[in-house]
Design a protein around this motif. Structure first.
Motif, PDB file in Angstrom:
ATOM      1  N   ASP A   1       0.817  -1.216   0.000  1.00 40.16           N
ATOM      2  CA  ASP A   1       0.000   0.000   0.000  1.00 40.16           C
ATOM      3  C   ASP A   1       0.849   1.265   0.000  1.00 40.16           C
ATOM      4  O   ASP A   1       0.530   2.238  -0.685  1.00 40.16           O
ATOM      5  CB  ASP A   1      -0.944   0.008   1.195  1.00 40.16           C
ATOM      6  CG  ASP A   1      -1.995  -1.078   1.127  1.00 40.16           C
ATOM      7  OD1 ASP A   1      -2.260  -1.546   0.002  1.00 40.16           O
ATOM      8  OD2 ASP A   1      -2.540  -1.458   2.172  1.00 40.16           O
ATOM      9  N   ILE A   2       1.919   1.258   0.771  1.00 38.85           N
ATOM     10  CA  ILE A   2       2.768   2.458   0.846  1.00 38.85           C
ATOM     11  C   ILE A   2       3.409   2.770  -0.501  1.00 38.85           C
ATOM     12  O   ILE A   2       3.374   3.920  -0.957  1.00 38.85           O
ATOM     13  CB  ILE A   2       3.795   2.321   1.984  1.00 38.85           C
ATOM     14  CG1 ILE A   2       3.090   2.521   3.331  1.00 38.85           C
ATOM     15  CG2 ILE A   2       4.944   3.315   1.838  1.00 38.85           C
ATOM     16  CD1 ILE A   2       3.949   2.302   4.545  1.00 38.85           C
ATOM     17  N   PRO A   3       4.014   1.793  -1.223  1.00 39.39           N
ATOM     18  CA  PRO A   3       4.527   2.108  -2.565  1.00 39.39           C
ATOM     19  C   PRO A   3       3.438   2.595  -3.516  1.00 39.39           C
ATOM     20  O   PRO A   3       3.678   3.489  -4.336  1.00 39.39           O
ATOM     21  CB  PRO A   3       5.118   0.778  -3.035  1.00 39.39           C
ATOM     22  CG  PRO A   3       5.429   0.035  -1.799  1.00 39.39           C
ATOM     23  CD  PRO A   3       4.371   0.422  -0.813  1.00 39.39           C
ATOM     24  N   LEU A   4       2.243   2.026  -3.401  1.00 44.03           N
ATOM     25  CA  LEU A   4       1.135   2.439  -4.268  1.00 44.03           C
ATOM     26  C   LEU A   4       0.758   3.890  -4.014  1.00 44.03           C
ATOM     27  O   LEU A   4       0.590   4.683  -4.946  1.00 44.03           O
ATOM     28  CB  LEU A   4      -0.060   1.518  -4.034  1.00 44.03           C
ATOM     29  CG  LEU A   4      -1.374   1.851  -4.760  1.00 44.03           C
ATOM     30  CD1 LEU A   4      -1.176   1.874  -6.268  1.00 44.03           C
ATOM     31  CD2 LEU A   4      -2.454   0.853  -4.377  1.00 44.03           C
ATOM     32  N   MET A   5       0.633   4.262  -2.744  1.00 43.87           N
ATOM     33  CA  MET A   5       0.262   5.640  -2.408  1.00 43.87           C
ATOM     34  C   MET A   5       1.372   6.621  -2.748  1.00 43.87           C
ATOM     35  O   MET A   5       1.111   7.754  -3.143  1.00 43.87           O
ATOM     36  CB  MET A   5      -0.085   5.737  -0.920  1.00 43.87           C
ATOM     37  CG  MET A   5      -1.362   5.032  -0.531  1.00 43.87           C
ATOM     38  SD  MET A   5      -1.795   5.262   1.214  1.00 43.87           S
ATOM     39  CE  MET A   5      -0.560   4.237   2.023  1.00 43.87           C
ATOM     40  N   LEU A   6       2.608   6.186  -2.591  1.00 44.11           N
ATOM     41  CA  LEU A   6       3.732   7.074  -2.864  1.00 44.11           C
ATOM     42  C   LEU A   6       3.891   7.327  -4.362  1.00 44.11           C
ATOM     43  O   LEU A   6       4.270   8.425  -4.780  1.00 44.11           O
ATOM     44  CB  LEU A   6       5.021   6.460  -2.301  1.00 44.11           C
ATOM     45  CG  LEU A   6       6.264   7.345  -2.267  1.00 44.11           C
ATOM     46  CD1 LEU A   6       6.053   8.549  -1.353  1.00 44.11           C
ATOM     47  CD2 LEU A   6       7.476   6.546  -1.807  1.00 44.11           C
ATOM     48  N   THR A   7       3.576   6.318  -5.172  1.00 44.38           N
ATOM     49  CA  THR A   7       3.840   6.405  -6.604  1.00 44.38           C
ATOM     50  C   THR A   7       2.645   6.896  -7.408  1.00 44.38           C
ATOM     51  O   THR A   7       2.773   7.778  -8.260  1.00 44.38           O
ATOM     52  CB  THR A   7       4.301   5.029  -7.147  1.00 44.38           C
ATOM     53  OG1 THR A   7       5.300   4.499  -6.281  1.00 44.38           O
ATOM     54  CG2 THR A   7       4.874   5.166  -8.551  1.00 44.38           C
ATOM     55  N   THR A   8       1.474   6.325  -7.152  1.00 44.37           N
ATOM     56  CA  THR A   8       0.273   6.719  -7.908  1.00 44.37           C
ATOM     57  C   THR A   8      -0.894   6.983  -6.951  1.00 44.37           C
ATOM     58  O   THR A   8      -1.860   6.222  -6.915  1.00 44.37           O
ATOM     59  CB  THR A   8      -0.111   5.633  -8.934  1.00 44.37           C
ATOM     60  OG1 THR A   8      -0.099   4.340  -8.273  1.00 44.37           O
ATOM     61  CG2 THR A   8       0.843   5.611 -10.103  1.00 44.37           C
ATOM     62  N   PRO A   9      -0.812   8.048  -6.177  1.00 45.07           N
ATOM     63  CA  PRO A   9      -1.861   8.310  -5.177  1.00 45.07           C
ATOM     64  C   PRO A   9      -3.222   8.618  -5.775  1.00 45.07           C
ATOM     65  O   PRO A   9      -4.244   8.434  -5.107  1.00 45.07           O
ATOM     66  CB  PRO A   9      -1.312   9.513  -4.406  1.00 45.07           C
ATOM     67  CG  PRO A   9      -0.407  10.209  -5.376  1.00 45.07           C
ATOM     68  CD  PRO A   9       0.219   9.107  -6.172  1.00 45.07           C
ATOM     69  N   HIS A  10      -3.267   9.067  -7.037  1.00 47.43           N
ATOM     70  CA  HIS A  10      -4.561   9.439  -7.609  1.00 47.43           C
ATOM     71  C   HIS A  10      -5.441   8.230  -7.892  1.00 47.43           C
ATOM     72  O   HIS A  10      -6.669   8.374  -7.987  1.00 47.43           O
ATOM     73  CB  HIS A  10      -4.363  10.281  -8.871  1.00 47.43           C
ATOM     74  CG  HIS A  10      -4.045  11.716  -8.580  1.00 47.43           C
ATOM     75  ND1 HIS A  10      -5.004  12.622  -8.178  1.00 47.43           N
ATOM     76  CD2 HIS A  10      -2.867  12.401  -8.605  1.00 47.43           C
ATOM     77  CE1 HIS A  10      -4.445  13.802  -7.975  1.00 47.43           C
ATOM     78  NE2 HIS A  10      -3.147  13.695  -8.222  1.00 47.43           N
TER      79      HIS A  10
END
Length: 438
Positions: free
Chosen positions: A97-106
């Motif tokens: 989840d953290i890589p996902l939010m950091l990379t493509t938060p939209h």
């Protein structure tokens, strides 16, 4: 030819994948336009028909969870509805989840807007683990971009739908990953699990109907809405359709996030990751983080979907695939996890509070060469007292690695009874047998 299916990760390698401009260039917010043109109930039906299952661990169908909200109670005097995104990723080994939010938060922001529209909520919260400050800033920037572009606020897209989205930073407690403890924390109280029923869909945040979903579950909603049911079901297995992020870590040549259809095998994922590190062999692994029962090399070919992993006696969980080779002491690994669960227990219920404390003491004795043969039976007895009897799943997570490691590696536990750990604690190699005997 590759079985990987980059959807959420398809433009992670661009220069600024987190920006609204990049996201729009890759069909960003088109799913929102499509959803806002549909009645809310039809959006719920679409997600339900697609078979999207929760990506936070339990695998509960997302659309079904949304449908539990009392959809007709929206008139005068009706309680407001809330959407809460669980971004308190804290379990050892879990790192999707953290890589996902950091990379493509939209992806998450758009998914939250669609989900809130579907359940008729005008307020949504993203509950983030407070220690990850770069992610907090990235999310706040993405939310600000969405407000500036008219995707959040009042009268979104001229549809009359209003939504306020708040990013809330927690104080850093593993227990707040449990949805009802998260809700208590969000309300300003100490994070501890609530007795259920009532469930959050009936009495959640501020005692109002609430949906709590994992980050990846909500981020998967825009691709599902835009691609449609048939597209989503073209990936994965019959009961576990779609794509997901698998996190490979530990003794693997190329650790990282691998987005693939549900049902892929670990053997195939390892082939993309370069296999176990050179010169070593896989000893054991976790399919869903430290709270799931361990599996061994004999399970390399089981389908990594909810049914396949359950059939092997474990759980897919958060798809945190931790690899451990033959240099790893399984007793030490489980002891470290047990330390974590004892530390993070909220103390509300006796089985977990007392059980994790005593499990920790026994592991310390085994590590220091002070264990007895009776200790192995005590580990199983206490695990049985904790498993299924705790207030929440933290107790289950503490017990299952212990039970499974004793099942597959009892001989290694027995070796600890003869002078302590047979592995050198200061090197990634086995101690020679003559040194153990000495």
């Amino acid at each position: 030819m590759t079985a990987l299916t980059p959807v959420l990760s398809r433009f992670w390698d661009e220069e600024e994948p987190w920006s609204l401009e990049t996201y729009r260039r890759h069909d960003g917010y088109r799913a929102l336009d499509k959803a806002l043109a549909m009645p809310p109930d039809d959006v719920i039906a679409l997600v339900k028909d697609a078979g999207l299952r929760g990506r936070g661990g339990a695998g509960f169908p997302t659309g079904t969870k949304w449908s539990f909200i009392p959809q007709d109670a929206t008139g005068a005097g009706a309680k407001p509805h809330y959407l809460v995104v669980n971004a308190d990723e804290s379990e050892p080994g879990t790192c999707k989840d953290i890589p996902l939010m950091l990379t493509t938060p939209h992806f998450l922001v758009e998914g939250a807007i669609i989900a809130a529209y579907a359940i008729r909520a005008n307020h949504a919260f993203i509950y983030l683990r407070g220690e990850v400050v770069p992610v907090l800033r990235r999310l706040q920037a993405a939310v600000a971009e969405a407000y500036a572009a008219g995707y959040l606020g009042r009268d979104i897209g001229g549809t009359g739908f209003d939504l306020e989205l708040i990013v809330h930073a927690g104080a850093g407690a593993y227990i707040c990953g449990e949805e009802t403890a998260l809700l208590d924390s969000l309300e300003g109280r100490r994070g501890q699990p609530r007795l259920r029923p009532p469930f959050p869909a009936v009495a959640g945040l501020y005692a109002c109907p609430t949906v709590v979903n994992n980050v990846e579950s909500i981020a998967s909603v825009p691709p599902v809405v835009l691609g449609g049911v048939d597209w989503f079901k073209s990936m994965g297995s019959e009961k576990s359709p779609g794509f997901t992020l698998y996190s490979l870590s530990g003794h693997v040549t190329t650790p990282g996030q691998y987005e693939a259809p549900l049902g892929i095998t670990l053997r195939e994922l390892l082939s993309y990751a370069g296999g176990v590190r050179a010169g070593h062999e896989l000893k054991f692994w976790t399919p869903g983080g430290s709270s799931t029962p361990l599996l061994t090399a004999e399970h390399l070919d089981i389908p990594l979907d909810y049914e396949g992993v359950a059939g092997a006696g474990s759980m897919l969980g958060t798809k945190a695939l931790q690899m451990f080779d033959e240099t790893t002491c399984v007793v030490r690994a489980v002891a470290r996890w047990t330390d974590f669960y004892a530390h993070e227990s909220c103390g509300k219920c006796t089985p977990c509070r007392e059980g994790t404390y005593w499990l920790k003491q026994i592991y310390h004795r085994l590590e220091n060469g002070q264990g007895t043969a009776e200790d192995l039976g005590k580990l199983l007895d206490i695990s049985d007292i904790v498993l299924g009897k705790s207030f929440c799943a933290l107790g289950d997570g503490a017990a299952m690695p212990i039970q499974s490691s004793l099942k597959y590696f009892r001989g290694e536990y027995e070796a600890h009874l003869n002078g302590g750990c047979p592995f050198d604690p200061h090197a990634s190699m086995l101690v020679a047998p003559e040194e153990v005997d000495a």
